[in-house]
Design a protein around this motif. Structure first.
Motif, PDB file in Angstrom:
ATOM      1  N   SER A  25      -4.825  -4.044 -12.201  1.00 13.57           N
ATOM      2  CA  SER A  25      -4.293  -3.771 -13.535  1.00 13.57           C
ATOM      3  C   SER A  25      -4.199  -2.272 -13.779  1.00 13.57           C
ATOM      4  CB  SER A  25      -5.197  -4.414 -14.593  1.00 13.57           C
ATOM      5  OG  SER A  25      -6.366  -3.637 -14.772  1.00 13.57           O
ATOM      6  N   ASN A  26      -3.522  -1.895 -14.860  1.00 13.33           N
ATOM      7  CA  ASN A  26      -3.334  -0.467 -15.164  1.00 13.33           C
ATOM      8  C   ASN A  26      -4.614   0.193 -15.679  1.00 13.33           C
ATOM      9  OD1 ASN A  26      -3.438  -1.618 -17.687  1.00 13.33           O
ATOM     10  ND2 ASN A  26      -1.569  -0.668 -18.455  1.00 13.33           N
ATOM     11  N   TYR A  27      -5.693  -0.551 -15.789  1.00 16.02           N
ATOM     12  CA  TYR A  27      -7.009   0.039 -16.083  1.00 16.02           C
ATOM     13  C   TYR A  27      -7.466   0.922 -14.909  1.00 16.02           C
ATOM     14  CZ  TYR A  27     -12.030   0.250 -17.095  1.00 16.02           C
ATOM     15  OH  TYR A  27     -13.317   0.671 -17.338  1.00 16.02           O
ATOM     16  N   TYR A  28      -6.912   0.623 -13.754  1.00 13.43           N
ATOM     17  CA  TYR A  28      -7.375   1.262 -12.524  1.00 13.43           C
ATOM     18  C   TYR A  28      -6.347   2.218 -11.932  1.00 13.43           C
ATOM     19  CZ  TYR A  28     -10.955  -2.337 -12.561  1.00 13.43           C
ATOM     20  OH  TYR A  28     -11.985  -3.144 -12.927  1.00 13.43           O
ATOM     21  N   ALA A  29      -6.841   3.362 -11.474  1.00 12.72           N
ATOM     22  CA  ALA A  29      -6.082   4.167 -10.521  1.00 12.72           C
ATOM     23  C   ALA A  29      -6.242   3.490  -9.157  1.00 12.72           C
ATOM     24  CB  ALA A  29      -6.612   5.594 -10.482  1.00 12.72           C
ATOM     25  N   VAL A  30      -5.199   3.522  -8.367  1.00 11.78           N
ATOM     26  CA  VAL A  30      -5.211   2.819  -7.083  1.00 11.78           C
ATOM     27  C   VAL A  30      -4.877   3.784  -5.967  1.00 11.78           C
ATOM     28  CG1 VAL A  30      -4.065   1.029  -5.719  1.00 11.78           C
ATOM     29  CG2 VAL A  30      -4.634   0.607  -8.124  1.00 11.78           C
ATOM     30  N   GLY A  31      -5.558   3.618  -4.874  1.00 12.68           N
ATOM     31  CA  GLY A  31      -5.296   4.449  -3.709  1.00 12.68           C
ATOM     32  C   GLY A  31      -5.065   3.616  -2.464  1.00 12.68           C
ATOM     33  N   TRP A  32      -4.244   4.150  -1.600  1.00 13.20           N
ATOM     34  CA  TRP A  32      -4.050   3.575  -0.265  1.00 13.20           C
ATOM     35  C   TRP A  32      -4.704   4.509   0.748  1.00 13.20           C
ATOM     36  CZ3 TRP A  32      -2.370  -1.189   0.688  1.00 13.20           C
ATOM     37  CH2 TRP A  32      -1.620  -1.848  -0.292  1.00 13.20           C
ATOM     38  N   PHE A  33      -5.596   3.958   1.531  1.00 14.29           N
ATOM     39  CA  PHE A  33      -6.247   4.672   2.620  1.00 14.29           C
ATOM     40  C   PHE A  33      -5.849   3.994   3.926  1.00 14.29           C
ATOM     41  CE2 PHE A  33      -9.657   7.526   0.904  1.00 14.29           C
ATOM     42  CZ  PHE A  33      -9.333   7.391  -0.430  1.00 14.29           C
ATOM     43  N   ARG A  34      -5.946   4.725   5.005  1.00 21.95           N
ATOM     44  CA  ARG A  34      -5.702   4.109   6.298  1.00 21.95           C
ATOM     45  C   ARG A  34      -6.739   4.592   7.298  1.00 21.95           C
ATOM     46  NH1 ARG A  34      -0.053   7.219   7.894  1.00 21.95           N
ATOM     47  NH2 ARG A  34      -0.940   9.301   8.237  1.00 21.95           N
ATOM     48  N   GLN A  35      -6.976   3.745   8.285  1.00 16.86           N
ATOM     49  CA  GLN A  35      -7.915   4.085   9.353  1.00 16.86           C
ATOM     50  C   GLN A  35      -7.301   3.730  10.682  1.00 16.86           C
ATOM     51  OE1 GLN A  35     -11.867   2.490   8.838  1.00 16.86           O
ATOM     52  NE2 GLN A  35     -12.720   4.088  10.131  1.00 16.86           N
ATOM     53  N   ALA A  36      -7.072   4.761  11.485  1.00 20.35           N
ATOM     54  CA  ALA A  36      -6.557   4.572  12.832  1.00 20.35           C
ATOM     55  C   ALA A  36      -7.729   4.387  13.782  1.00 20.35           C
ATOM     56  CB  ALA A  36      -5.722   5.777  13.235  1.00 20.35           C
ATOM     57  N   PRO A  37      -7.495   3.755  14.926  1.00 23.46           N
ATOM     58  CA  PRO A  37      -8.583   3.548  15.885  1.00 23.46           C
ATOM     59  C   PRO A  37      -9.255   4.863  16.259  1.00 23.46           C
ATOM     60  CG  PRO A  37      -6.671   2.253  16.505  1.00 23.46           C
ATOM     61  CD  PRO A  37      -6.238   3.129  15.374  1.00 23.46           C
ATOM     62  N   GLY A  38     -10.565   4.892  16.148  1.00 28.66           N
ATOM     63  CA  GLY A  38     -11.317   6.075  16.532  1.00 28.66           C
ATOM     64  C   GLY A  38     -11.277   7.219  15.549  1.00 28.66           C
ATOM     65  N   LYS A  39     -10.671   6.986  14.383  1.00 31.52           N
ATOM     66  CA  LYS A  39     -10.561   8.054  13.390  1.00 31.52           C
ATOM     67  C   LYS A  39     -11.210   7.619  12.074  1.00 31.52           C
ATOM     68  CE  LYS A  39      -6.380  10.239  15.193  1.00 31.52           C
ATOM     69  NZ  LYS A  39      -5.039  10.771  14.846  1.00 31.52           N
ATOM     70  N   GLU A  40     -11.491   8.611  11.247  1.00 32.11           N
ATOM     71  CA  GLU A  40     -12.056   8.319   9.939  1.00 32.11           C
ATOM     72  C   GLU A  40     -10.980   7.804   8.988  1.00 32.11           C
ATOM     73  OE1 GLU A  40     -15.725  11.586   9.854  1.00 32.11           O
ATOM     74  OE2 GLU A  40     -14.146  11.642   8.341  1.00 32.11           O
ATOM     75  N   ARG A  41     -11.438   7.076   7.991  1.00 29.78           N
ATOM     76  CA  ARG A  41     -10.519   6.591   6.964  1.00 29.78           C
ATOM     77  C   ARG A  41     -10.023   7.773   6.149  1.00 29.78           C
ATOM     78  NH1 ARG A  41     -12.337   1.289   3.662  1.00 29.78           N
ATOM     79  NH2 ARG A  41     -12.783   0.736   5.838  1.00 29.78           N
ATOM     80  N   GLU A  42      -8.704   7.833   5.902  1.00 27.41           N
ATOM     81  CA  GLU A  42      -8.141   8.941   5.142  1.00 27.41           C
ATOM     82  C   GLU A  42      -7.293   8.429   3.975  1.00 27.41           C
ATOM     83  OE1 GLU A  42      -5.137  11.400   6.911  1.00 27.41           O
ATOM     84  OE2 GLU A  42      -4.058   9.707   7.802  1.00 27.41           O
TER      85      GLU A  42
END
Length: 125
Positions: A25-42
């Motif tokens: 819902s619009n109560y929340y800011a939303v983010g997309w993160f990704r994690q590649a093999p062997g890497k940290e989530r960004e």
């Protein structure tokens, strides 16, 4: 705790497009993160509850577009001109919009923050 679920991942050739979706819902800011093999989530892209503020990591600027349809309580990540280096598991996350900026949201994660289960995006060369 907020339940989040991503959809829309898949296998695509380089140069192709995919659209990811996340319900919140619009109560929340939303983010997309990704994690590649062997890497940290960004943090890839984040959007405020109103949709008026957005943030993109440099590597996706001009190729990815984040948006939201608050009537449908859905946030989208349109990914175009995909590259093999975009491959990874993409996660949706959310925080109350009043306590964060989009820059802060994409820059760090907080203990206890809600996450979806992730959706795999694979870009073949």
């Amino acid at each position: 705790q907020l339940q989040l679920a991503e959809s829309g991942g898949g296998l695509v050739q380089a140069g192709g497009s995919l659209r990811l979706s996340c319900e919140a819902s619009n109560y929340y800011a939303v983010g997309w993160f990704r994690q590649a093999p062997g890497k940290e989530r960004e943090g890839v892209s984040c959007i405020s509850g109103s949709g008026l503020s957005t943030y993109y990591v440099d590597s996706v600027k001009g190729r990815f577009t984040i948006s939201r349809d608050n009537a449908k309580n859905t946030v989208y990540l349109q990914m175009s001109s995909l590259k093999p280096e975009d491959t990874g598991v993409y996660y949706c996350t959310a925080r109350p919009s009043r306590i964060t900026t989009v820059q802060q949201m994409c820059a760090m994660t907080l203990p206890g923050q809600s996450w979806g289960q992730g959706t795999q995006v694979t870009v073949s060369s």
